[in-house]
Design a protein around this motif. Structure first.
Motif, PDB file in Angstrom:
ATOM      1  N   VAL A 112       0.814  -1.212   0.000  1.00 27.29           N
ATOM      2  CA  VAL A 112       0.000   0.000   0.000  1.00 27.29           C
ATOM      3  C   VAL A 112       0.848   1.262   0.000  1.00 27.29           C
ATOM      4  CG1 VAL A 112      -1.978  -1.062   1.093  1.00 27.29           C
ATOM      5  CG2 VAL A 112      -0.287   0.067   2.487  1.00 27.29           C
TER       6      VAL A 112
ATOM      7  N   GLY B 192      -5.087  -2.936   4.685  1.00 29.90           N
ATOM      8  CA  GLY B 192      -5.886  -2.816   3.472  1.00 29.90           C
ATOM      9  C   GLY B 192      -6.824  -1.621   3.523  1.00 29.90           C
TER      10      GLY B 192
ATOM     11  N   GLY C  17      -4.897   1.505   2.918  1.00 35.23           N
ATOM     12  CA  GLY C  17      -4.596   1.619   1.496  1.00 35.23           C
ATOM     13  C   GLY C  17      -5.811   2.016   0.695  1.00 35.23           C
TER      14      GLY C  17
ATOM     15  N   SER D 151      -6.213  -2.994  -2.646  1.00 34.42           N
ATOM     16  CA  SER D 151      -6.330  -2.907  -1.194  1.00 34.42           C
ATOM     17  C   SER D 151      -7.581  -3.618  -0.705  1.00 34.42           C
ATOM     18  CB  SER D 151      -6.355  -1.456  -0.750  1.00 34.42           C
ATOM     19  OG  SER D 151      -5.205  -0.789  -1.175  1.00 34.42           O
TER      20      SER D 151
END
Lengths: 171, 100
Positions: free
Chosen positions: A25, B18, B21, B34
């Motif tokens: 990410v 996640g 993100g 994500s």
């Protein structure tokens, strides 16, 4: 307290998976992100193996690492990579997002503490949960209706993808 | 054998990553990736429960989650193709046509 080999493997898989997710990410290049997600999926497959879910591990590698990620990499070709790398990775609101995520993790870790000690450890009634044979028989006997409905979900997704993604012809 | 609850800790941390993100990335494809990380985190906790309770149902539910993730991929990427056809570039801030 001796640490068994299984624990070492578990901690390695967990740490490497979490590190891969963080890298995924935060990387600037989307292709690198997707490759780190591939690493995450492989480590999660290892966690599944450790949890005795062999079939799930195989499905994880075949479907996630094999199919889903390939499609993502394919769609990354739509992105203008140099322009993407030049721009900012995160929106201007990213500190708020970070706080929301950390708050979620804190709440999840805080909530789990009391209930988990009471989780029943392994009634011996069900032998070899991990075996593909018993898994498949449960899937096709007890859960056959949800399984069939799942095929409808996939069909709807396919038809929807074709309808939404098709080029409009002026008729 | 992992300590009880360790799977849930891993799952919660992965889900939070996640989530961060998904909320903060500007690229739509990486937002979808994500979301896949979050679905995977849920699968980890389901497998952990299945292991803890010695019960198949967690694994079967995880299988369903994987199938739904594939459906989500198909729908999301088709939407993205439709978007890119109308306006190239996949930054979410630029998609403001529906803003009131």
């Amino acid at each position: 307290m001796a640490i068994s080999a299984g624990q070492i493997v578990f901690y390695y898989l967990a740490a490497a998976g979490i590190a891969s997710a963080i890298l995924a990410v935060t990387r600037r290049n989307p292709v690198h992100s997707v490759l780190w997600v591939l690493s995450l999926f492989l480590h999660v497959a290892g966690l599944f193996l450790l949890a005795g879910a062999e079939f799930l591990a195989a499905v994880q590698i075949i479907v996630y690492a094999g199919a889903i990620l390939v499609v993502y990499v394919f769609f990354l070709m739509l992105v203008d990579l140099p322009k993407e790398e030049a721009g900012p990775r995160f929106g201007a609101h990213w500190p708020l997002c970070l706080m929301v995520g950390l708050g979620f993790a804190a709440i999840a870790l805080w909530v789990r503490v009391p209930g988990l000690q009471t989780a029943a450890p392994a009634p011996a009634a069900a032998p070899n949960t991990g075996s593909v044979e018993s898994f498949g028989s449960a899937l096709f006997k007890q859960f056959v209706l949800p399984f069939e409905i799942l095929s409808l979900v996939l069909l709807a997704a396919i038809v929807g993808a074709v309808v939404v993604g098709r080029r409009r012809t002026e008729a | 054998m992992a300590p009880p609850g360790a799977y849930l800790v891993v799952s919660a941390v992965l889900f939070a990553i996640g989530m961060i993100g998904f909320l903060s990335r500007r690229n739509i494809i990486l937002m979808l990736v994500s979301a896949e990380i979050m679905l995977n985190a849920v699968n980890v906790s389901l497998a952990g429960f299945s292991h803890q309770m010695q019960d198949h149902r967690g694994q079967i539910l995880a299988l369903f989650v994987i199938a739904v993730a594939a459906a989500e991929l198909a729908a999301g990427l088709a939407l993205m193709i439709a978007l890119t056809r109308n306006r190239p570039g996949v930054q979410v801030e630029e998609l403001t046509q529906l803003k009131w």
